[in-house]
Design a protein around this motif. Sequence first.
Motif, mmCIF file in Angstrom:
data_model
loop_
_atom_site.group_PDB
_atom_site.id
_atom_site.type_symbol
_atom_site.label_atom_id
_atom_site.label_comp_id
_atom_site.label_asym_id
_atom_site.label_seq_id
_atom_site.Cartn_x
_atom_site.Cartn_y
_atom_site.Cartn_z
ATOM 1 N N ASP A 199 -31.348 3.840 23.901
ATOM 2 C CA ASP A 199 -32.094 3.267 25.020
ATOM 3 C C ASP A 199 -32.546 4.360 25.967
ATOM 4 O O ASP A 199 -32.011 5.472 25.961
ATOM 5 C CB ASP A 199 -31.264 2.225 25.782
ATOM 6 C CG ASP A 199 -32.141 1.091 26.340
ATOM 7 O OD1 ASP A 199 -33.376 1.281 26.418
ATOM 8 O OD2 ASP A 199 -31.602 0.030 26.678
ATOM 9 N N SER B 113 -37.082 2.923 16.631
ATOM 10 C CA SER B 113 -36.202 2.486 17.712
ATOM 11 C C SER B 113 -36.414 3.218 19.033
ATOM 12 O O SER B 113 -36.381 2.605 20.105
ATOM 13 C CB SER B 113 -34.736 2.594 17.277
ATOM 14 O OG SER B 113 -34.458 1.612 16.298
ATOM 15 N N ARG C 137 -37.544 1.088 22.167
ATOM 16 C CA ARG C 137 -36.686 0.972 23.357
ATOM 17 C C ARG C 137 -37.501 1.314 24.611
ATOM 18 O O ARG C 137 -37.383 0.661 25.649
ATOM 19 C CB ARG C 137 -35.506 1.928 23.281
ATOM 20 C CG ARG C 137 -34.558 1.756 22.102
ATOM 21 C CD ARG C 137 -33.686 0.526 22.226
ATOM 22 N NE ARG C 137 -34.215 -0.582 21.456
ATOM 23 C CZ ARG C 137 -34.101 -1.857 21.778
ATOM 24 N NH1 ARG C 137 -33.487 -2.198 22.891
ATOM 25 N NH2 ARG C 137 -34.589 -2.793 21.027
ATOM 26 N N GLN D 289 -38.811 -1.028 27.951
ATOM 27 C CA GLN D 289 -38.544 -0.606 29.325
ATOM 28 C C GLN D 289 -39.827 -0.529 30.153
ATOM 29 O O GLN D 289 -39.765 -0.279 31.364
ATOM 30 C CB GLN D 289 -37.857 0.763 29.330
ATOM 31 C CG GLN D 289 -36.442 0.751 28.798
ATOM 32 C CD GLN D 289 -35.432 0.236 29.803
ATOM 33 O OE1 GLN D 289 -35.793 -0.233 30.878
ATOM 34 N NE2 GLN D 289 -34.161 0.307 29.464
ATOM 35 N N VAL E 120 -26.639 -1.353 26.057
ATOM 36 C CA VAL E 120 -26.473 -0.874 24.683
ATOM 37 C C VAL E 120 -25.188 -1.429 24.076
ATOM 38 O O VAL E 120 -25.168 -1.876 22.918
ATOM 39 C CB VAL E 120 -26.484 0.670 24.647
ATOM 40 C CG1 VAL E 120 -26.048 1.177 23.275
ATOM 41 C CG2 VAL E 120 -27.872 1.203 24.985
ATOM 42 N N ASP F 148 -35.368 -3.719 15.510
ATOM 43 C CA ASP F 148 -36.563 -3.216 16.199
ATOM 44 C C ASP F 148 -37.809 -3.334 15.321
ATOM 45 O O ASP F 148 -38.896 -3.663 15.808
ATOM 46 C CB ASP F 148 -36.350 -1.764 16.629
ATOM 47 C CG ASP F 148 -35.299 -1.629 17.718
ATOM 48 O OD1 ASP F 148 -35.160 -2.573 18.526
ATOM 49 O OD2 ASP F 148 -34.606 -0.598 17.772
#
Length: 640
Positions: free
Chosen positions: A192, A244, A248, A252, A486, A566
């Motif tokens: 993340d 991923s 991530r 965000q 996470v 993902d």
Amino acid sequence: MLESFEPIGPLENKWKKHLFDLALVAPQNRDKHKVIVVGTGLAGASLCATLGEAGYKVSSFCFQDSPRRAHSIAAQGGINATKNYQNDGDSVWRLFYDTIKGGDFRARESSVYRLAELSNNIIDQAVAQGVPFAREYSGYLANRSFGGTQVSRTFYARGQTGQQLLLGAYSAMSRQVDAGKVTHHSRAEMLDLIMVGDKARGIVVRDLVSGKLSTHLADCVVLCTGGYSNAYYLSTNAKGCNTSAIWRAYKQGAYFANPSFTQIHPTCIPPTGENQSKLTLMSESLRNDGRIWAPKHIKDCEKNPKDIKEEDRDYFLERMYPAFANLVPRDVASRAVKHICDEGRGVGVKIHGKRLGIYLDFNKVINDIGLSKVEEKYGNLFEMYERITNEDPYAVPMKIYPAPHYSMGGLWVDYNLMTTLDGLFAGGEANFSDHGANRLGASALMQGLADGYFILPQTIANYLARNSFDEINEDHVEVKQALDSVKHRINQLMHAPQAQFSPEYFHQRLGKVLWEACGMSRERAQLEQAIVDISVLKEEFWQKIKVTGVDQDLNQTLERAGRVADFIELGILMCKDALNREESCGAHARVEHLSEAGGARRNDEDFSYAAAWEYLKEEFKLHKEHLNFEFIKPTVRNYK
């Protein structure tokens, strides 16, 4: 409307002017700034080396056991540059034009010109590092041709160009590791992005050996994590390649641009059955000397190719595209190969009633220049083909078929390669920047090294110089929240309510849906159904994913489960983007918008933009960066 921060003025002066306008960090202040670089392929390794050499503190991360295992090593054929050693009419402008045209006029002019402008610097940098490019007897670096061009501008090291370039960048990076400027972490996967306020300030990482989670903080974060074609399950990418890191970041708040622009490479070893886990790329450089053909008659498809007479062979690319012949761009060649196989004139093993293969034949060039010369140029590629297929390509033509390869889409970035999140940059294949709807061959290595050696070091310095950064540590509330998020996600993966199926099971199902609906051809009804099917698959995944073992240990099933989760979400966005774009351009071939000959028909009036998607709580909101063509007039791509 998205602001790309392109400089104004004549195209050839934009980057020079922009460099002058960028703020600088004084040498004595650089070690006060820390930069995180995720990914150690060509973009990441070259950036780490350059930032370290400049005096910044750098933390680098890769999930492989060594930076040398980054997927850049698989780019075999070469790297473009406009040295014009052959005096065949090449120039920065011609490379710029070929790239814009090859991408079907769906790329930003200023970024593409900058890439062409920097191409010669890359070759000089690599030669200075000792990269063993092939040379002519005169001592000049050798060149060969690639798809989409009519000049020889591709520099190469046999069939190992990516590997040799990566070793050059890795050696420069290792020097900075030894000097203490770069701290490297292998077997560490970013799970993340840490946002503090409105700025990207760090990442959450899982140690893939111990399973330990940790947070790492810096003044800015750079993602050089490659592409996402493994969403299709079967692709030319290494099995570990994933989406991923950029996904991530997308969740965000970083916009994701042109997710449906995925490249299908025409020269891959065909699939041979249901249980394959990946496909193997045969370098596009082979099209430089090899001739592509298929039997003219379906009755000949089961014959030994040596028994098919010359008059019964259809050299269909030479017939359909006489000006470029076997060197048409990848999207054009792939659709032509698919068309031949759909007619029933494919060769090789039957899969679901269809033969998925055509011939790539080197008999003529062997007769023309001799076996030893062919071995010198392509020997390791021929050896690799023989090991995989147990057929001698010197004696029997190679069989090839298109397969998912490169992803032109990625995180949206402005001219400085910064995403829509302050302090989050993206380089190489992780961004959408330079290739439009179809990447020309030998341009991936060029983009990765241009971003890492020459562009990002300058634009990152500008960001650091123009911003102030509060001191933060692991106890900061937003750092803790990212870590807890996470942990919660891992717990969900480990404890599905009805755990039954492996990550591989879900990935294969996703890949089948994506390949059929959003692969070489796309059609409205199929895309609409695919969105429904993948949404259902997503619900089933979180109910039935089975992850054995524990999370505080080496657990490759857990790694794969997180990546497949993902891919599933990305698959929905890929289909939405393809459905939204009511045109055919480059690799995006909507059946409703193809000419009778199978060519792409663009809609410049309505779709001359980069589609940048924003994540809003399970919804996708479209933003548009309109593409202004000031120096090149968009035309119908004609390779005939």
